[in-house]
Design an enzyme around this catalytic site. Structure first.
Site, PDB file in Angstrom:
ATOM      1  N   ASP A   1      40.686 -31.393 -71.010  1.00 52.51           N
ATOM      2  CA  ASP A   1      39.975 -32.989 -71.845  1.00 52.51           C
ATOM      3  C   ASP A   1      39.852 -32.401 -73.163  1.00 52.51           C
ATOM      4  OD1 ASP A   1      39.917 -34.696 -69.603  1.00 52.51           O
ATOM      5  OD2 ASP A   1      37.588 -34.713 -69.840  1.00 52.51           O
ATOM      6  N   LYS A  15      42.644 -37.743 -74.028  1.00 51.88           N
ATOM      7  CA  LYS A  15      43.609 -39.342 -74.368  1.00 51.88           C
ATOM      8  C   LYS A  15      43.763 -38.952 -75.663  1.00 51.88           C
ATOM      9  CE  LYS A  15      40.831 -41.423 -70.877  1.00 51.88           C
ATOM     10  NZ  LYS A  15      39.882 -40.634 -70.166  1.00 51.88           N
ATOM     11  N   MET A  21      30.670 -43.234 -77.337  1.00 55.85           N
ATOM     12  CA  MET A  21      31.842 -43.935 -77.498  1.00 55.85           C
ATOM     13  C   MET A  21      31.521 -45.473 -78.451  1.00 55.85           C
ATOM     14  SD  MET A  21      33.534 -43.342 -73.807  1.00 55.85           S
ATOM     15  CE  MET A  21      31.707 -43.517 -72.522  1.00 55.85           C
TER      16      MET A  21
HETATM   17  N1  SAH Z   1      30.813 -36.594 -70.737  1.00 49.25           N
HETATM   18  C1  SAH Z   1      30.349 -36.148 -72.100  1.00 49.25           C
HETATM   19  C2  SAH Z   1      30.414 -37.519 -73.156  1.00 49.25           C
HETATM   20  C3  SAH Z   1      31.993 -38.268 -72.636  1.00 49.25           C
HETATM   21  S1  SAH Z   1      32.150 -39.724 -73.565  1.00 49.25           S
HETATM   22  C4  SAH Z   1      28.900 -35.424 -72.183  1.00 49.25           C
HETATM   23  O1  SAH Z   1      28.179 -36.004 -71.874  1.00 49.25           O
HETATM   24  O2  SAH Z   1      29.229 -35.547 -73.814  1.00 49.25           O
HETATM   25  C5  SAH Z   1      32.494 -39.325 -74.778  1.00 49.25           C
HETATM   26  C6  SAH Z   1      31.790 -39.614 -76.468  1.00 49.25           C
HETATM   27  O3  SAH Z   1      30.575 -38.935 -76.115  1.00 49.25           O
HETATM   28  C7  SAH Z   1      32.153 -39.506 -76.840  1.00 49.25           C
HETATM   29  O4  SAH Z   1      33.175 -40.899 -77.605  1.00 49.25           O
HETATM   30  C8  SAH Z   1      31.230 -39.271 -78.678  1.00 49.25           C
HETATM   31  O5  SAH Z   1      30.431 -40.463 -78.761  1.00 49.25           O
HETATM   32  C9  SAH Z   1      30.766 -38.564 -77.459  1.00 49.25           C
HETATM   33  N2  SAH Z   1      30.536 -36.718 -77.896  1.00 49.25           N
HETATM   34  C10 SAH Z   1      31.219 -35.974 -77.223  1.00 49.25           C
HETATM   35  N3  SAH Z   1      31.431 -35.205 -77.480  1.00 49.25           N
HETATM   36  C11 SAH Z   1      30.268 -35.268 -78.771  1.00 49.25           C
HETATM   37  C12 SAH Z   1      30.319 -34.476 -79.952  1.00 49.25           C
HETATM   38  N4  SAH Z   1      30.537 -33.249 -80.079  1.00 49.25           N
HETATM   39  N5  SAH Z   1      29.661 -35.436 -80.923  1.00 49.25           N
HETATM   40  C13 SAH Z   1      29.411 -36.082 -80.777  1.00 49.25           C
HETATM   41  N6  SAH Z   1      29.436 -36.805 -79.741  1.00 49.25           N
HETATM   42  C14 SAH Z   1      29.964 -36.800 -79.051  1.00 49.25           C
END
Ligand code: SAH
Length: 535
Positions: free
Chosen positions: A35, A57, A167
């Site tokens: 991803d 994406k 998100m």
């Molecule tokens: N599976 C992932 C989340 C996927 S949804 C998890 O467990 O972390 C994607 C969202 O996660 C992004 O839009 C953001 O809101 C958040 N996100 C993912 N990585 C991030 C990071 N390093 N810092 C802040 N927000 C993050």
């Protein structure tokens, strides 16, 4: 027979936050489907020849729909491949991992889940915000800010002491309005964490009343998460990661120019000080065209009295060849072993072999003298080294009456893989420091970036060198160092940058030291690579 699909959590961004099991799966996968939020550092762990498929994406790059991704996973597995589906954070936390698993199940493809460190917990932690805290918050909820057809959180927000929205940047006004509507105080603390756990981490704090304005002022964009609750206040005391007091190179971007295979020590030393590291290797370790010398030496190991390894890369590539020939460490039982530095000795140790001789100085003449003292005169010595290795060692041994056989086991080749991006960053003024660990890194760097671009951007970055010889070469190329390490080690190089930053002195008028000795050069390179080399 079908291969297995592993849904692997890559962790939140910091490459060190993948699990041990996740890393193991990644290393052996045939196909890696990844991803947008998965960093290059993790992808670098893939085995040679693994197929890496980007499905994230992002407008600029080709992206796939979820149905296409599902089909891709199943198709590769059905061709017997081991598939690693590498997903940001945890695969089952808003990662659509459940859908991918269901699709595998529906097609009879075996799958396994390797949980990951979710950004919902880790990004607040790196911002200094514990999502639960005795007497402050006894529950938390993780909520999407983006439901299926709507750029908004679910109409009914959950009730918990701490709310974490993923998100949710675009939906911030809606989130604030809904929380206020259900009676939350205007001064409830809120934080947004962007690129949490990475060196790009950015944190904006405020209250339900002020946060929209703060976010607009900071021009904060996705990907970020939102934390709402009293625990956000603890950041004032617990801020540790994006903090110049505890990590003095925070906010600084530093270029590392040595070969990727040898860079890990310096990269780590800089990252530990908080720096964002850009690797711009100009050479890489490559395979040989002709392995006959190595192969015949390895088949004939019992005839040597000594085997000298001159780098940990040498040990690695020698072992790869031994495996291919069906040999193992027992082949060395008749020989004594020398390792030219501690990192090389360590590489041997990992193979269960203890070096009989590790010279204190890596200068060829000293190494030869040490071997001769140990009786190598009149004996047969095998030297395992890079194709373009130094010949001084062989010459010195031969002069002492030794029968020397040289077995090249790898070569160095030019690497321009990151030169374009680095040039762009240099010219944009996004680089604060460029580090050089040997004279060849200086000349290769100038060649890869282009003398013109280097000269044009010279005023915008500072230069750090590992020792006086490298410093002299840098000066000759118009890159007079702003910091020079006091000892020829990567730790000392990182420390020199830290000290320069602390004083914030640039002293371009200090003439570079005049120490052109070849031995010094060798020592610098060798010490640096010993200190810096791991696997
Ligand atoms: N599976 C992932 C989340 C996927 S949804 C998890 O467990 O972390 C994607 C969202 O996660 C992004 O839009 C953001 O809101 C958040 N996100 C993912 N990585 C991030 C990071 N390093 N810092 C802040 N927000 C993050």
């Amino acid at each position: 027979m079908s291969g297995t699909v592993y849904l692997v959590g890559a962790g939140p961004g910091d490459a060190g936050l993948i699990t041990v099991r996740g890393q193991a799966v990644l290393r052996r996968a045939d196909v890696v489907v990844y991803d947008r939020l998965v960093g290059d550092e993790l992808l670098a762990l893939c085995r040679e020849g693994a197929e890496k498929i980007y499905v994230g994406k992002e407008a600029a790059r080709h992206a796939m729909t979820q149905d296409e991704i599902n089909a891709l996973l199943v198709a590769h597995a059905q061709r017997g491949k081991t598939v690693c589906r590498l997903k940001g954070g945890d695969p089952f936390v808003f990662g659509r991992g459940g859908e991918e698993a269901l699709h595998c199940r529906a097609h009879g493809v075996p799958f396994e889940i390797v949980p990951g460190v979710s950004s919902s917990v880790a990004a607040p932690a790196y911002a200094g915000i514990p999502i639960t805290q005795r007497d402050v918050a006894s529950s938390f909820a993780v909520v999407t800010g983006h439901t299926k057809d709507d750029d908004a959180p679910p109409a009914e927000l959950p009730v918990a002491d701490t709310l974490v929205f993923l998100m949710g940047v675009r939906a911030l006004p809606t989130i604030v309005a809904r929380l206020r509507a259900r009676g939350a105080d205007a001064d409830t603390p809120v934080a947004l964490v962007r690129w949490g756990t990475t060196t790009k981490q950015q944190v904006v704090t405020g209250t339900l009343e002020t946060i929209e304005e703060e976010v607009a002022r900071a021009k904060l964009k996705p990907p970020a998460l939102i934390v709402v609750g009293q625990v956000v206040r603890l950041r004032e005391q617990l801020r540790w990661f994006d903090n110049e007091q505890s990590r003095p190179l925070w906010g600084r971007t530093v270029v590392v120019t040595r070969a990727r295979e040898q860079a890990s020590g310096l990269v780590e030393a800089l990252q530990n000080l908080g720096a964002r590291v850009i690797q711009c290797p100009t050479i890489r370790v490559a395979s040989l065209e002709d392995y006959t010398a190595l192969e015949s030496a390895l088949r004939d190991l019992h005839s040597f009295d000594w085997v000298v390894f001159s780098s940990s890369n040498g040990v690695e590539s020698c072992w790869a060849k031994m495996r291919a020939l069906g040999l193992d460490a027992r082949s060395f039982s008749d020989a004594r072993l020398a390792a030219i530095g501690p990192a090389t000795a360590e590489a041997l140790q990992r193979r269960g072999l203890v070096a009989d001789f590790v010279p204190e100085s890596s200068i060829s003449e000293d190494v030869a003298a040490g071997l001769l003292e140990r009786g190598a005169g009149g004996q047969r010595v095998l030297v395992v080294r890079a194709l373009e290795g130094r010949e001084a060692l062989e010459a010195a041994l031969q002069a002492g009456g030794t029968q020397v056989t040289v077995a090249p086991c790898y070569r160095t080749a030019p690497d321009n893989s990151n030169a374009d991006d680095t040039r762009e960053m240099l010219c944009a003024g996004d680089i604060h420091w460029v580090t050089f660990t040997s004279s060849s890194t200086v000349s290769n760097f100038v060649e890869a970036i282009g003398a013109e671009a280097v000269a044009a951007s010279r005023a915008r970055f500072r230069v750090a060198c590992i020792g006086p010889v490298t410093a002299r070469t840098a000066t000759e190329h118009g890159l007079r160092p702003d910091a020079t390490a006091s000892a020829a080690s990567v730790e000392s190089l990182a420390e020199a940058i830290r000290a320069a930053e602390e004083q914030d002195v640039t002293n371009p008028d200090t003439p570079a030291p005049d120490m052109p000795a070849r031995e010094e050069e060798q020592k610098e390179e060798q010490n640096a690579s010993n200190a810096g080399t791991t696997a």
